[in-house]
Motif scaffolding. Sequence first.
Motif, short mmCIF file in Angstrom:
data_model
loop_
_atom_site.label_atom_id
_atom_site.label_comp_id
_atom_site.label_asym_id
_atom_site.label_seq_id
_atom_site.Cartn_x
_atom_site.Cartn_y
_atom_site.Cartn_z
N GLU A 467 35.17 35.07 41.20
CA GLU A 467 34.32 36.26 41.14
C GLU A 467 33.64 36.63 42.46
OE1 GLU A 467 31.64 35.92 37.83
OE2 GLU A 467 33.23 36.08 36.34
N SER A 510 39.43 35.69 41.68
CA SER A 510 39.62 35.97 40.26
C SER A 510 38.33 36.58 39.71
CB SER A 510 39.96 34.70 39.50
OG SER A 510 40.08 34.95 38.11
N PRO A 511 38.39 37.86 39.27
CA PRO A 511 39.51 38.77 39.39
C PRO A 511 39.69 39.24 40.84
CG PRO A 511 37.63 39.90 38.46
CD PRO A 511 37.24 38.46 38.55
N TYR A 512 40.93 39.65 41.14
CA TYR A 512 41.32 40.02 42.50
C TYR A 512 41.23 41.53 42.67
CZ TYR A 512 44.65 40.65 46.43
OH TYR A 512 45.26 41.02 47.60
N LEU A 527 42.59 46.69 36.71
CA LEU A 527 42.93 45.33 37.14
C LEU A 527 43.90 44.69 36.15
CD1 LEU A 527 39.41 44.02 38.20
CD2 LEU A 527 41.28 44.71 39.71
N GLU A 529 44.33 41.50 35.84
CA GLU A 529 43.68 40.25 35.40
C GLU A 529 42.18 40.47 35.40
OE1 GLU A 529 41.54 36.49 36.87
OE2 GLU A 529 42.40 37.97 38.23
N ARG A 530 41.53 40.12 34.29
CA ARG A 530 40.11 40.45 34.11
C ARG A 530 39.31 39.24 33.66
NH1 ARG A 530 38.87 45.70 32.08
NH2 ARG A 530 36.72 44.93 31.98
N HIS A 531 37.99 39.31 33.91
CA HIS A 531 37.00 38.48 33.23
C HIS A 531 36.25 39.42 32.30
CE1 HIS A 531 36.72 35.31 36.72
NE2 HIS A 531 37.96 35.54 36.31
N ALA A 549 44.31 45.35 31.02
CA ALA A 549 44.69 44.11 31.68
C ALA A 549 45.74 43.35 30.87
CB ALA A 549 43.47 43.23 31.91
N SER A 553 41.18 35.83 32.16
CA SER A 553 40.96 34.46 32.63
C SER A 553 39.56 33.95 32.36
CB SER A 553 41.28 34.35 34.13
OG SER A 553 40.77 35.44 34.83
#
Length: 799
Positions: A467, A510-512, A527, A529-531, A549, A553
């Motif tokens: 993050e 993460s996330p990128y 994104l 890939e997400r939180h 997404a 993750s």
Amino acid sequence: MGKSLFRVFLVFNLFFILNQSVSGNPVSLNGQWMLHFWPQPETPVTTPQLMRSVNYKTIPASVPGNVELDLQKAGLIKDPMIGGNVWDMRPYEGYQWCFERNFPTPGYRQDQKVMLWFGGIDCLTDIWLNGTKVGSTENMLIEYSFDVTDLLEKDKENLLQVIIRSAVIEAQNYRVSPLEIKGGDANIESLHIRKAPHMYGWDIMPRLVSAGLWRDVELRLADPVRITDVFWMTTKTNVEKRSADMIVDYQLKIPFDQLSKLHAILTLKKNGKEVLSRSERVLTFASRFRFTINNADLWWPRGYGDPALYEGELSIVDEKGNMLASDKRNIGLRTVKLNSTELTTPEKPGEFCFIVNGEKIFIKGTNWVPLDALHSRDSSHLPDAMKMAVDLNCNMLRCWGGNVYEDHAFYDLCDQNGIMVWQDFSMACTTPPQTDDFISKIKKEVESVVLKLRNHPSLSLWAGNNENDASLYWQLSDLRINPNKEIISRRVIPEILFDLDPTRPYLPSSPYYTQAYYDADQQVNLLPERHLWGPRGYYKASFYTDVNAHFVSEIGYHGCPNRESLEKMFDKDFVYPWKKGTFEWNEQWQIKAVRGHEYANNLDGRNNLMLNQIKELFGEVPTDLDRFIFASQSVQAEAKKFFIEFWRSAKFKRTGILWWNLRDGWPIISDAITDYYGGKKLAYYYIKRVQQDACVMITDAHEGNHSIVAVNDSRTEKQGTVSVKDLSTMKVLFSDQFVIPVNGKTIIGHIPENDKQSMWLIEYKIGDEKFINHYLAGKAPFKLEDYEKWCKHLAIERY
């Protein structure tokens, strides 16, 4: 402990050292030490001579250990795990510490060197042997080794002293950038100091800025001919032909006059049977073997095949066949890739998918957070924690960036159990310093960690941090700062990985937040890939369901620990959480909500998540503690079950979920499904059911129908039968047979939508094995009494 008793321990340690084999085996310096400590003066003490000028106290210490454990054992502090005692540790952050012990010189040959090795040393130290400085350390996260051959006594015992400075005071020596400050966050003290970030206070861990020799300390003998590095690389696999192309690089330390006289022998065995042997004359200090393994047993993640391991050995032998050096390790034959795009939209769907041996892998696993706030105890928790990960059928663990790096024992278990590892580098939730000094520290750290871990087949991804990209927008969003200009994750780390490990994918953060994301005005739903944290409201809210997404993750939901655990972590008068007649949390419950200093703001905010989440599902919050625990755990269990099913039912549009988290590293109130004492919350049992390789589940209604979906995370077709029963009426709503394709999913059938509240019991059979799942039908809020009645039919051991 009295001095006479301490001498008994010391004599025992000396006897143990003298009786250890020293023919190449390490000599342990673990055990009983002495610990001196004092408030750090304005000019810190860095030499044994300067120690004479301060008034220090002395107690026995254990190595591996942490100073807090030694203070507690000496009766100087209360157990920091209980109630608010952890805040009593704050004054000790300004102390210095000196670990001291005597040891005899081990037997060694004249052509050998004696290396003093520290597996983990926390953190800012000056190391002295017999009054001469050996070296210094500045990073608790890596191993250190020093040549002490010429400093050892010949005819008397050696005196080893490790002097540790205050990490909190040391932080004041560095300039802080505007990019690094996050308001009054105490983590600012951690930025330039290479300690585990969580130690300064996190929402999952208390503030415990510890010190100590937290992993093993050893004397290691270095022979004149020794192997300094071996790297086993699988460059290509062919599943149909059962072959694997391999490269093995090795590097030696070798006297010049031995070149051309020795041979390197490489062997590969499976279950003790030799499958390959290669030999070459040693002409230089580094070389390479290339070969193909036929009839290869490949390494697979859980569910997709056997995590096959080979025994790989590199030996250096002389002309008479005498072995001079050897390196043995378990090897897995596999390739791993991450197919990912910079953005994803409904119009142009992107991707974030792990691929092992050419096969897409649906990821279902958890975030691996600190096993203990006091890391010398990590190894004692590891076996049980890993058993739970296996029991839950996790095929990936994400080693979160606020932690230490796990040791080989963790990776060995992941190798053996087919659990892929996503490894963050140890940075989290901030912009790291961009200075030359910090770059130098990170280079040493990344090189050390990569060289140590890169042979483990379970290691599947390096990630630059947790993050850090996102943190730029938490307080400086108006400035639109581009995270791709941050040099640690975008330049320093990938350059080292390019050099040392070209076999694995790398994710900068993460996330990128990619350049394309920045150019698109940072729309978070772009994104891949997400939180997913957000408001933490109803678990079926659009925040969780209207997501583009492909991979999540981090995603979690609070759940209260069991009463037995509450009674351990709180003083008796504080077990009940609220002040009379209110939902105002008592002081110790606020402390267990966890974050930073005693005077931090909004200490009860995370506890209030439980109140809000219970209201969402059950309408009201029980005031009886046992009912509150049941309600809180039920909401957490339903939420996490829903998250996993939501992602699995959309396979491979969605490609994986790593929920937060498996267990607590301290007695706290949290999102974990297992508390520090090993107490399993209800979510543990629900997750176990929905993470089976093949699973049948029911989705929320779409266009008037609920879909009955079966997913198969394996490379074999699955056949079975299923029935769905309404637990309010005991009426069978659906019954049929099904076939699930290899590594795929199928829609078995549909059930018409209705507004009646109930729980539907899903009973299915695959082969000879029977399974149970359930679906909570209708709209919230539900009556807690009804929910408890339905749960009696779920055949969960706690009921």
